[in-house]
Structure formats: C-alpha cells, structure tokens
Design a protein around this motif. Structure first.
Motif, mmCIF file in Angstrom:
data_model
loop_
_atom_site.group_PDB
_atom_site.id
_atom_site.type_symbol
_atom_site.label_atom_id
_atom_site.label_comp_id
_atom_site.label_asym_id
_atom_site.label_seq_id
_atom_site.Cartn_x
_atom_site.Cartn_y
_atom_site.Cartn_z
ATOM 1 N N PRO A 17 0.829 -1.201 0.000
ATOM 2 C CA PRO A 17 0.000 0.000 0.000
ATOM 3 C C PRO A 17 0.864 1.250 0.000
ATOM 4 O O PRO A 17 1.943 1.269 0.587
ATOM 5 C CB PRO A 17 -0.803 -0.125 1.293
ATOM 6 N N GLY A 18 0.403 2.270 -0.666
ATOM 7 C CA GLY A 18 1.119 3.539 -0.700
ATOM 8 C C GLY A 18 1.837 3.768 -2.019
ATOM 9 O O GLY A 18 1.858 2.899 -2.887
ATOM 10 N N TYR A 19 2.421 4.965 -2.134
ATOM 11 C CA TYR A 19 3.142 5.343 -3.354
ATOM 12 C C TYR A 19 4.639 5.483 -3.142
ATOM 13 O O TYR A 19 5.415 5.313 -4.057
ATOM 14 C CB TYR A 19 2.604 6.659 -3.907
ATOM 15 N N ARG A 20 5.043 5.853 -1.908
ATOM 16 C CA ARG A 20 6.471 6.066 -1.643
ATOM 17 C C ARG A 20 6.944 5.140 -0.538
ATOM 18 O O ARG A 20 6.277 4.974 0.474
ATOM 19 C CB ARG A 20 6.726 7.503 -1.178
ATOM 20 N N LEU A 21 8.125 4.578 -0.711
ATOM 21 C CA LEU A 21 8.781 3.795 0.329
ATOM 22 C C LEU A 21 9.678 4.755 1.100
ATOM 23 O O LEU A 21 10.657 5.271 0.562
ATOM 24 C CB LEU A 21 9.590 2.660 -0.293
ATOM 25 N N LEU A 22 9.326 5.008 2.370
ATOM 26 C CA LEU A 22 10.081 5.964 3.176
ATOM 27 C C LEU A 22 11.244 5.323 3.916
ATOM 28 O O LEU A 22 12.338 5.869 3.974
ATOM 29 C CB LEU A 22 9.149 6.628 4.194
ATOM 30 N N HIS A 23 10.987 4.158 4.526
ATOM 31 C CA HIS A 23 12.012 3.469 5.312
ATOM 32 C C HIS A 23 11.858 1.970 5.118
ATOM 33 O O HIS A 23 10.754 1.475 4.896
ATOM 34 C CB HIS A 23 11.873 3.780 6.809
ATOM 35 N N GLN A 24 12.977 1.268 5.233
ATOM 36 C CA GLN A 24 12.938 -0.192 5.197
ATOM 37 C C GLN A 24 13.935 -0.732 6.212
ATOM 38 O O GLN A 24 15.021 -0.186 6.375
ATOM 39 C CB GLN A 24 13.224 -0.718 3.801
ATOM 40 N N PHE A 25 13.518 -1.772 6.901
ATOM 41 C CA PHE A 25 14.340 -2.385 7.937
ATOM 42 C C PHE A 25 14.329 -3.896 7.741
ATOM 43 O O PHE A 25 13.362 -4.454 7.242
ATOM 44 C CB PHE A 25 13.781 -2.070 9.338
ATOM 45 N N ARG A 26 15.379 -4.533 8.186
ATOM 46 C CA ARG A 26 15.424 -5.996 8.216
ATOM 47 C C ARG A 26 15.390 -6.411 9.674
ATOM 48 O O ARG A 26 16.190 -5.921 10.476
ATOM 49 C CB ARG A 26 16.689 -6.504 7.551
ATOM 50 N N THR A 27 14.464 -7.297 10.018
ATOM 51 C CA THR A 27 14.312 -7.724 11.404
ATOM 52 C C THR A 27 15.316 -8.825 11.741
ATOM 53 O O THR A 27 15.965 -9.368 10.854
ATOM 54 C CB THR A 27 12.885 -8.236 11.675
ATOM 55 N N GLU A 28 15.404 -9.159 13.028
ATOM 56 C CA GLU A 28 16.318 -10.220 13.455
ATOM 57 C C GLU A 28 15.946 -11.570 12.865
ATOM 58 O O GLU A 28 16.786 -12.437 12.712
ATOM 59 C CB GLU A 28 16.330 -10.309 14.980
ATOM 60 N N THR A 29 14.672 -11.756 12.538
ATOM 61 C CA THR A 29 14.219 -13.027 11.970
ATOM 62 C C THR A 29 14.378 -13.066 10.456
ATOM 63 O O THR A 29 14.000 -14.045 9.823
ATOM 64 C CB THR A 29 12.753 -13.293 12.339
ATOM 65 N N GLY A 30 14.896 -11.988 9.874
ATOM 66 C CA GLY A 30 15.106 -11.948 8.429
ATOM 67 C C GLY A 30 13.932 -11.400 7.649
ATOM 68 O O GLY A 30 13.971 -11.349 6.418
ATOM 69 N N ASP A 31 12.866 -10.968 8.349
ATOM 70 C CA ASP A 31 11.724 -10.357 7.671
ATOM 71 C C ASP A 31 12.063 -8.905 7.328
ATOM 72 O O ASP A 31 13.046 -8.343 7.812
ATOM 73 C CB ASP A 31 10.486 -10.392 8.576
ATOM 74 N N TYR A 32 11.245 -8.306 6.501
ATOM 75 C CA TYR A 32 11.425 -6.904 6.095
ATOM 76 C C TYR A 32 10.263 -6.077 6.615
ATOM 77 O O TYR A 32 9.108 -6.449 6.434
ATOM 78 C CB TYR A 32 11.475 -6.772 4.574
ATOM 79 N N LEU A 33 10.560 -4.945 7.228
ATOM 80 C CA LEU A 33 9.543 -4.000 7.661
ATOM 81 C C LEU A 33 9.655 -2.765 6.787
ATOM 82 O O LEU A 33 10.711 -2.136 6.729
ATOM 83 C CB LEU A 33 9.731 -3.625 9.137
ATOM 84 N N LEU A 34 8.584 -2.446 6.089
ATOM 85 C CA LEU A 34 8.553 -1.285 5.200
ATOM 86 C C LEU A 34 7.610 -0.230 5.757
ATOM 87 O O LEU A 34 6.543 -0.559 6.286
ATOM 88 C CB LEU A 34 8.059 -1.692 3.811
ATOM 89 N N ILE A 35 7.998 1.037 5.623
ATOM 90 C CA ILE A 35 7.129 2.158 5.968
ATOM 91 C C ILE A 35 6.906 2.950 4.691
ATOM 92 O O ILE A 35 7.860 3.441 4.084
ATOM 93 C CB ILE A 35 7.741 3.050 7.060
ATOM 94 N N CYS A 36 5.652 3.047 4.290
ATOM 95 C CA CYS A 36 5.274 3.731 3.052
ATOM 96 C C CYS A 36 4.291 4.851 3.366
ATOM 97 O O CYS A 36 3.693 4.885 4.434
ATOM 98 C CB CYS A 36 4.599 2.753 2.084
ATOM 99 N N ASP A 37 4.119 5.766 2.416
ATOM 100 C CA ASP A 37 3.064 6.766 2.539
ATOM 101 C C ASP A 37 2.418 6.989 1.178
ATOM 102 O O ASP A 37 2.801 6.386 0.185
ATOM 103 C CB ASP A 37 3.568 8.060 3.174
ATOM 104 N N TRP A 38 1.422 7.867 1.163
ATOM 105 C CA TRP A 38 0.623 8.095 -0.042
ATOM 106 C C TRP A 38 1.022 9.364 -0.780
ATOM 107 O O TRP A 38 0.421 9.706 -1.783
ATOM 108 C CB TRP A 38 -0.852 8.152 0.323
ATOM 109 N N ASP A 39 2.028 10.097 -0.262
ATOM 110 C CA ASP A 39 2.507 11.317 -0.908
ATOM 111 C C ASP A 39 1.381 12.320 -1.142
ATOM 112 O O ASP A 39 1.242 12.890 -2.218
ATOM 113 C CB ASP A 39 3.217 10.985 -2.228
#
Length: 126
Positions: A17-39
């Motif tokens: 969901p969203g139009y812009r990827l603001l931040h991305q993180f890799r968790t200790e379990t190897g998953d990815y956490l993305l923070i997006c917004d709609w600009d």
C-alpha cells in the motif's frame, strides 16, 4: 491502491500500500519492515508492511484518520522489535513487531500452543 515493489530495480510479484517507500528495515528473523506513505500533503497516512524473505505480506497496519495528516518526521530504533515514530508537529507513536507463537495456559494447568501470524502493534505515546 497498491504499488508493485521493486527488488534491485526489478519488479516483483509483491504489491504494497502507498506510493512512496520511506524506510525499510530488516528484522532479526530476516523479515522486512517497510514504511510507506501516499505522498498526499493534506491527508497523509503511514502504511506499515511486514514481509517475509519471499516478499509475502505477513502483517499490515495503517495510521490514518479522515481529514488528519500524519507526516512522518523521523524514526528511531528503540529495540530489535520496536520503533519510535515521530510525526509532525509533535506526535509520537510506537510500532512493535510481535512474534508468531505464544503459549497460553490450558485446561487443568496444561499449556496449549496457539499460533498466529506476526503482528504489527501501533500505540500513541505523546
């Protein structure tokens, strides 16, 4: 309304969901956490997406209200499973990634195993 995720410049099957990827993180379990917004400057919202290594959505959470604007001003890593989100002008929220497994007490003191998918918990701090 979703946007196809790119990995190393190549389109993937994953849509977020969203139009812009603001931040991305890799968790200790190897998953990815993305923070997006709609600009959108007048009704901005944040979208939080947790993906596994195969880029499949594990959890999703939104921070949005009608006629409100949540402009993300900064992100702080509090612990391996928690972020502090600073929103303009003076709001703070905590985003926590919870694990997929929990033990619950069962009947007559036995423990039963309850499993759910990973979750994103969001709470307001200030």
């Amino acid at each position: 309304m979703q946007t196809r995720l790119l990995q190393n410049g190549v389109p993937t099957a994953c849509q977020v969901p969203g139009y812009r990827l603001l931040h991305q993180f890799r968790t200790e379990t190897g998953d990815y956490l993305l923070i997006c917004d709609w600009d959108c400057p007048f009704e901005e919202a944040s979208e939080f997406v947790l993906l596994n290594r195969e880029l499949q959505v594990l959890a999703r959470r939104s921070l949005a209200l009608p006629y409100a604007s949540f402009v993300l001003d900064g992100v702080e890593i509090v612990s391996p499973d928690e972020l502090r989100l600073n929103y303009y002008p003076d709001q703070q929220w905590a985003l926590r990634v919870t694990g997929p497994i929990q033990w619950l007490p069962g009947f007559l003191g036995r423990c039963r195993f309850l499993r759910w998918s990973r979750r994103l918990r969001l709470r307001r701090l200030a």
